[in-house]
Design a protein around this motif. Structure first.
Motif, PDB file in Angstrom:
ATOM      1  N   ARG A  25       0.853  -1.174   0.000  1.00 47.46           N
ATOM      2  CA  ARG A  25       0.000   0.000   0.000  1.00 47.46           C
ATOM      3  C   ARG A  25       0.895   1.232   0.000  1.00 47.46           C
ATOM      4  NH1 ARG A  25      -0.661   2.463   4.976  1.00 47.46           N
ATOM      5  NH2 ARG A  25       0.344   1.393   6.675  1.00 47.46           N
ATOM      6  N   ALA A  26       0.304   2.349  -0.288  1.00 44.89           N
ATOM      7  CA  ALA A  26       1.052   3.596  -0.313  1.00 44.89           C
ATOM      8  C   ALA A  26       0.306   4.653   0.481  1.00 44.89           C
ATOM      9  CB  ALA A  26       1.238   4.061  -1.746  1.00 44.89           C
ATOM     10  N   LYS A  27       1.050   5.502   1.141  1.00 37.65           N
ATOM     11  CA  LYS A  27       0.446   6.598   1.897  1.00 37.65           C
ATOM     12  C   LYS A  27       0.274   7.804   0.981  1.00 37.65           C
ATOM     13  CE  LYS A  27       2.436   5.225   6.305  1.00 37.65           C
ATOM     14  NZ  LYS A  27       3.364   5.600   7.381  1.00 37.65           N
ATOM     15  N   GLU A  30       3.068  10.191  -0.977  1.00 40.12           N
ATOM     16  CA  GLU A  30       4.305   9.457  -1.230  1.00 40.12           C
ATOM     17  C   GLU A  30       4.475   9.238  -2.728  1.00 40.12           C
ATOM     18  OE1 GLU A  30       4.346   5.732   0.835  1.00 40.12           O
ATOM     19  OE2 GLU A  30       5.165   6.626   2.652  1.00 40.12           O
ATOM     20  N   SER A  32       5.017   7.013  -6.089  1.00 43.34           N
ATOM     21  CA  SER A  32       4.463   5.709  -6.454  1.00 43.34           C
ATOM     22  C   SER A  32       5.066   5.243  -7.769  1.00 43.34           C
ATOM     23  CB  SER A  32       2.950   5.829  -6.602  1.00 43.34           C
ATOM     24  OG  SER A  32       2.422   4.643  -7.145  1.00 43.34           O
ATOM     25  N   PHE A  34       3.527   2.746  -9.285  1.00 38.50           N
ATOM     26  CA  PHE A  34       2.367   2.160  -9.937  1.00 38.50           C
ATOM     27  C   PHE A  34       1.796   3.076 -11.013  1.00 38.50           C
ATOM     28  CE2 PHE A  34      -2.209   1.261 -10.169  1.00 38.50           C
ATOM     29  CZ  PHE A  34      -2.171  -0.075 -10.498  1.00 38.50           C
ATOM     30  N   LYS A  39       2.893   9.666  -8.699  1.00 33.61           N
ATOM     31  CA  LYS A  39       2.201  10.183  -7.512  1.00 33.61           C
ATOM     32  C   LYS A  39       1.146   9.192  -7.034  1.00 33.61           C
ATOM     33  CE  LYS A  39       2.501  14.910  -9.219  1.00 33.61           C
ATOM     34  NZ  LYS A  39       1.712  16.051  -9.701  1.00 33.61           N
ATOM     35  N   VAL A  40       0.972   9.112  -5.715  1.00 32.18           N
ATOM     36  CA  VAL A  40      -0.086   8.274  -5.158  1.00 32.18           C
ATOM     37  C   VAL A  40      -1.438   8.944  -5.371  1.00 32.18           C
ATOM     38  CG1 VAL A  40      -1.061   7.358  -3.015  1.00 32.18           C
ATOM     39  CG2 VAL A  40       1.369   7.129  -3.464  1.00 32.18           C
ATOM     40  N   ASN A  41      -1.533  10.246  -5.060  1.00 33.49           N
ATOM     41  CA  ASN A  41      -2.789  10.977  -5.225  1.00 33.49           C
ATOM     42  C   ASN A  41      -2.997  11.263  -6.701  1.00 33.49           C
ATOM     43  OD1 ASN A  41      -2.836  10.939  -2.494  1.00 33.49           O
ATOM     44  ND2 ASN A  41      -2.593  13.130  -2.209  1.00 33.49           N
ATOM     45  N   GLN A  42      -4.153  10.885  -7.210  1.00 31.99           N
ATOM     46  CA  GLN A  42      -4.459  11.068  -8.622  1.00 31.99           C
ATOM     47  C   GLN A  42      -5.656  11.997  -8.787  1.00 31.99           C
ATOM     48  OE1 GLN A  42      -2.653   9.435 -11.328  1.00 31.99           O
ATOM     49  NE2 GLN A  42      -1.304   9.425  -9.545  1.00 31.99           N
TER      50      GLN A  42
END
Length: 176
Positions: A25-27, A30, A32, A34, A39-42
């Protein structure tokens, strides 16, 4: 035999549940690997509507029918959110003015009497001049109630004595 199968099946199911706790998982905030932008936030996909926004927009779109309940709710909300600056009578003589804050406009100014209800809705939602936005504090239905009460204040402060019934006129004249 059935009890033994039931217990075995229960242990197998419970053993599989622990794998979810150890998955990658990612916070938020953070980096990414993936996503292509790292970026984790999309950004939400185009056309995405937040839960509850459609109902909220529907409440803002149309003024409810004027009723005594709406005016009473408007008076209550006005006294909570508006009267510290605008005063109980809507004359701009609230308690914050006596403490050095700028005086807000009087609601019986001709430009505010002639202003459409949407003007007051926008001022509540976005602020105006020294007034900041109350969008997060005042629900859409309560905004309409406040606007109804402001209109009632405007009418009451401009009403002429001859517009009242004879019994209301005598009651007013009898007061000190």
């Amino acid at each position: 035999m059935k009890l033994w199968l039931t217990i075995t099946a229960l242990f197998v199911l419970l053993a599989g549940c622990d794998d979810m706790a150890r998955q990658p998982r990612a916070k938020a905030q953070e980096p990414s690997v993936f996503f292509p932008d790292g970026k984790v936030n999309q950004v939400p996909p185009a056309g995405t509507v937040a839960r509850g926004d459609l109902a909220r927009d529907a409440q803002l779109a149309e003024r409810p029918t004027m009723s005594m309940a709406l005016l009473q709710r408007g008076e209550e909300r006005y006294q909570i959110f508006c009267s510290p600056c605008h005063g109980l009578a809507g004359d701009g003589d609230g308690t914050v003015v006596s403490r050095g804050f700028p005086r807000p406009p009087d609601f019986v100014e001709p430009r505010l009497i002639d202003a459409p209800d949407r003007h007051f809705m926008n001022v509540i939602a976005h602020g105006y001049g020294q007034m900041y936005s109350y969008a997060a504090r005042v629900a859409p239905a309560d905004r309409w109630a406040i606007i109804g009460y402001i209109r009632a204040l405007q009418l009451s402060r401009r009403a002429e004595l001859r517009m009242l019934s004879e019994s209301d006129q005598s009651t007013l004249e009898a007061q000190p």
